[in-house]
Design a protein around this motif. Structure first.
Motif, PDB file in Angstrom:
ATOM      1  N   PRO A   5       0.815  -1.223   0.000  1.00 13.95           N
ATOM      2  CA  PRO A   5       0.000   0.000   0.000  1.00 13.95           C
ATOM      3  C   PRO A   5       0.847   1.272   0.000  1.00 13.95           C
ATOM      4  O   PRO A   5       1.841   1.373   0.720  1.00 13.95           O
ATOM      5  CB  PRO A   5      -0.808  -0.113   1.292  1.00 13.95           C
ATOM      6  CG  PRO A   5      -0.820  -1.574   1.612  1.00 13.95           C
ATOM      7  CD  PRO A   5       0.501  -2.096   1.146  1.00 13.95           C
ATOM      8  N   ASP A   6       0.429   2.232  -0.787  1.00 12.68           N
ATOM      9  CA  ASP A   6       1.110   3.525  -0.871  1.00 12.68           C
ATOM     10  C   ASP A   6       0.431   4.490   0.084  1.00 12.68           C
ATOM     11  O   ASP A   6      -0.441   5.264  -0.287  1.00 12.68           O
ATOM     12  CB  ASP A   6       1.067   4.042  -2.307  1.00 12.68           C
ATOM     13  CG  ASP A   6       1.865   5.342  -2.481  1.00 12.68           C
ATOM     14  OD1 ASP A   6       2.658   5.666  -1.575  1.00 12.68           O
ATOM     15  OD2 ASP A   6       1.678   6.017  -3.510  1.00 12.68           O
ATOM     16  N   VAL A   7       0.833   4.418   1.352  1.00 11.35           N
ATOM     17  CA  VAL A   7       0.305   5.293   2.401  1.00 11.35           C
ATOM     18  C   VAL A   7       1.497   5.863   3.170  1.00 11.35           C
ATOM     19  O   VAL A   7       2.623   5.383   3.017  1.00 11.35           O
ATOM     20  CB  VAL A   7      -0.643   4.523   3.358  1.00 11.35           C
ATOM     21  CG1 VAL A   7      -1.800   3.896   2.590  1.00 11.35           C
ATOM     22  CG2 VAL A   7       0.115   3.468   4.158  1.00 11.35           C
ATOM     23  N   PRO A   8       1.278   6.879   4.006  1.00  5.26           N
ATOM     24  CA  PRO A   8       2.404   7.394   4.811  1.00  5.26           C
ATOM     25  C   PRO A   8       2.853   6.373   5.861  1.00  5.26           C
ATOM     26  O   PRO A   8       2.016   5.757   6.528  1.00  5.26           O
ATOM     27  CB  PRO A   8       1.815   8.645   5.479  1.00  5.26           C
ATOM     28  CG  PRO A   8       0.593   8.986   4.691  1.00  5.26           C
ATOM     29  CD  PRO A   8       0.057   7.698   4.174  1.00  5.26           C
ATOM     30  N   TYR A   9       4.163   6.205   5.990  1.00  6.08           N
ATOM     31  CA  TYR A   9       4.718   5.259   6.964  1.00  6.08           C
ATOM     32  C   TYR A   9       5.592   6.001   7.966  1.00  6.08           C
ATOM     33  O   TYR A   9       6.312   6.934   7.626  1.00  6.08           O
ATOM     34  CB  TYR A   9       5.532   4.175   6.255  1.00  6.08           C
ATOM     35  CG  TYR A   9       4.660   3.227   5.467  1.00  6.08           C
ATOM     36  CD1 TYR A   9       4.054   2.140   6.086  1.00  6.08           C
ATOM     37  CD2 TYR A   9       4.410   3.441   4.110  1.00  6.08           C
ATOM     38  CE1 TYR A   9       3.235   1.284   5.378  1.00  6.08           C
ATOM     39  CE2 TYR A   9       3.585   2.586   3.401  1.00  6.08           C
ATOM     40  CZ  TYR A   9       2.994   1.508   4.037  1.00  6.08           C
ATOM     41  OH  TYR A   9       2.172   0.663   3.334  1.00  6.08           O
ATOM     42  N   LEU A  49      -3.710   7.123   9.688  1.00  8.82           N
ATOM     43  CA  LEU A  49      -4.267   7.036   8.347  1.00  8.82           C
ATOM     44  C   LEU A  49      -5.512   7.909   8.184  1.00  8.82           C
ATOM     45  O   LEU A  49      -6.447   7.836   8.995  1.00  8.82           O
ATOM     46  CB  LEU A  49      -4.632   5.585   8.022  1.00  8.82           C
ATOM     47  CG  LEU A  49      -3.461   4.597   7.988  1.00  8.82           C
ATOM     48  CD1 LEU A  49      -3.970   3.173   7.820  1.00  8.82           C
ATOM     49  CD2 LEU A  49      -2.488   4.963   6.879  1.00  8.82           C
ATOM     50  N   ALA A  50      -5.508   8.725   7.141  1.00 10.42           N
ATOM     51  CA  ALA A  50      -6.701   9.494   6.790  1.00 10.42           C
ATOM     52  C   ALA A  50      -7.830   8.533   6.449  1.00 10.42           C
ATOM     53  O   ALA A  50      -7.598   7.386   6.039  1.00 10.42           O
ATOM     54  CB  ALA A  50      -6.398  10.413   5.612  1.00 10.42           C
ATOM     55  N   PRO A  55      -9.966   1.839   4.279  1.00  8.43           N
ATOM     56  CA  PRO A  55     -10.483   0.609   3.654  1.00  8.43           C
ATOM     57  C   PRO A  55      -9.420  -0.177   2.895  1.00  8.43           C
ATOM     58  O   PRO A  55      -9.373  -1.412   2.980  1.00  8.43           O
ATOM     59  CB  PRO A  55     -11.579   1.133   2.716  1.00  8.43           C
ATOM     60  CG  PRO A  55     -12.003   2.433   3.311  1.00  8.43           C
ATOM     61  CD  PRO A  55     -10.745   3.023   3.877  1.00  8.43           C
ATOM     62  N   GLY A  56      -8.556   0.516   2.152  1.00  4.98           N
ATOM     63  CA  GLY A  56      -7.520  -0.177   1.398  1.00  4.98           C
ATOM     64  C   GLY A  56      -6.542  -0.896   2.298  1.00  4.98           C
ATOM     65  O   GLY A  56      -6.123  -2.027   2.006  1.00  4.98           O
ATOM     66  N   MET A  57      -6.134  -0.257   3.411  1.00  2.00           N
ATOM     67  CA  MET A  57      -5.200  -0.896   4.336  1.00  2.00           C
ATOM     68  C   MET A  57      -5.867  -2.072   5.046  1.00  2.00           C
ATOM     69  O   MET A  57      -5.250  -3.133   5.229  1.00  2.00           O
ATOM     70  CB  MET A  57      -4.687   0.119   5.350  1.00  2.00           C
ATOM     71  CG  MET A  57      -3.721  -0.452   6.379  1.00  2.00           C
ATOM     72  SD  MET A  57      -2.250  -1.255   5.665  1.00  2.00           S
ATOM     73  CE  MET A  57      -1.326   0.174   5.114  1.00  2.00           C
TER      74      MET A  57
END
Length: 202
Positions: A5-9, A49-50, A55-57
């Motif tokens: 997933p392309d989210v902030p880490y 997470l916003a 849902p994606g995560m």
């Protein structure tokens, strides 16, 4: 294979895990044998997470939390090589390389690179061949000339990565699986997800 997933880490640096048997005389080490091939383990934690990312995560954790599916770990937070931190678009990073030699060894020769490519101790590279992937830390760097660069790396090149493998210096990739039931997400308005990833060949 499942995309990472392309989210902030907030956390997620890879750790090289080694298994060594040591013989001792009293408290002194006398001999050591590596009993298992070294592998990468990554303990990942997202930033809060916003709502649109939740849902994606959640779906990613539900899909991969059994250690059955392979994930292509593509850590956008692992930056470009040190020489290019202030210039990530430098033309020297435009080309991937091709592995010429190094299977089973620590010294590799890579051709097809841009002249002047500057790789230094501590930089990371990855290799891809027939959907097999490996990742390595540069121990002794070099500056490419004649479109070739020779590097000393750790860990050694696995047998499934052979001559002709693509060598990447940015946008690194590694095949991993999520540790069983290691994927968790807090029950907050802006939740944090955490998971443990372990390297696999394919």
């Amino acid at each position: 294979m499942v995309a990472f997933p392309d989210v902030p880490y907030a956390k997620g640096l890879p750790k090289l895990v080694r298994t060594t048997s040591v013989s001792r005389a009293g408290k002194r080490f006398m001999a050591a044998i590596e009993t298992v091939d070294p592998f990468w383990q990554i303990d990942v934690e997202t930033a809060p997470l916003a709502r649109e990312l939740i849902p994606g995560m959640r779906a990613f954790i539900d899909e991969c939390n059994s250690a059955i599916k392979t994930i292509v770990w593509t850590p956008s937070y692992l930056d470009v090589p040190q020489a290019y931190l202030a210039d990530p678009g430098n033309v020297a990073l435009a080309d991937d390389g091709n592995l010429v030699s190094g299977t089973g060894g620590l010294t590799i020769a890579v051709n097809g690179v841009t002249n002047g490519l500057d790789l230094r101790r501590g930089d990371m590279i990855s290799m891809i061949k027939d959907e097999y992937r490996s990742m390595h830390t540069v121990m002794t760097g070099a500056v490419a000339s004649s479109n070739t660069v020779t590097l000393v790396i750790e860990p050694y090149v696995p047998t499934y990565i052979t001559a002709g493998a693509v060598v990447k210096f940015k946008n690194l990739e590694l095949n991993v699986r999520m540790g069983p039931d290691s994927g968790q997400m807090t029950d907050d308005y802006l939740p944090v997800a955490s998971l443990t990833l372990v390297e696999v060949p394919k």
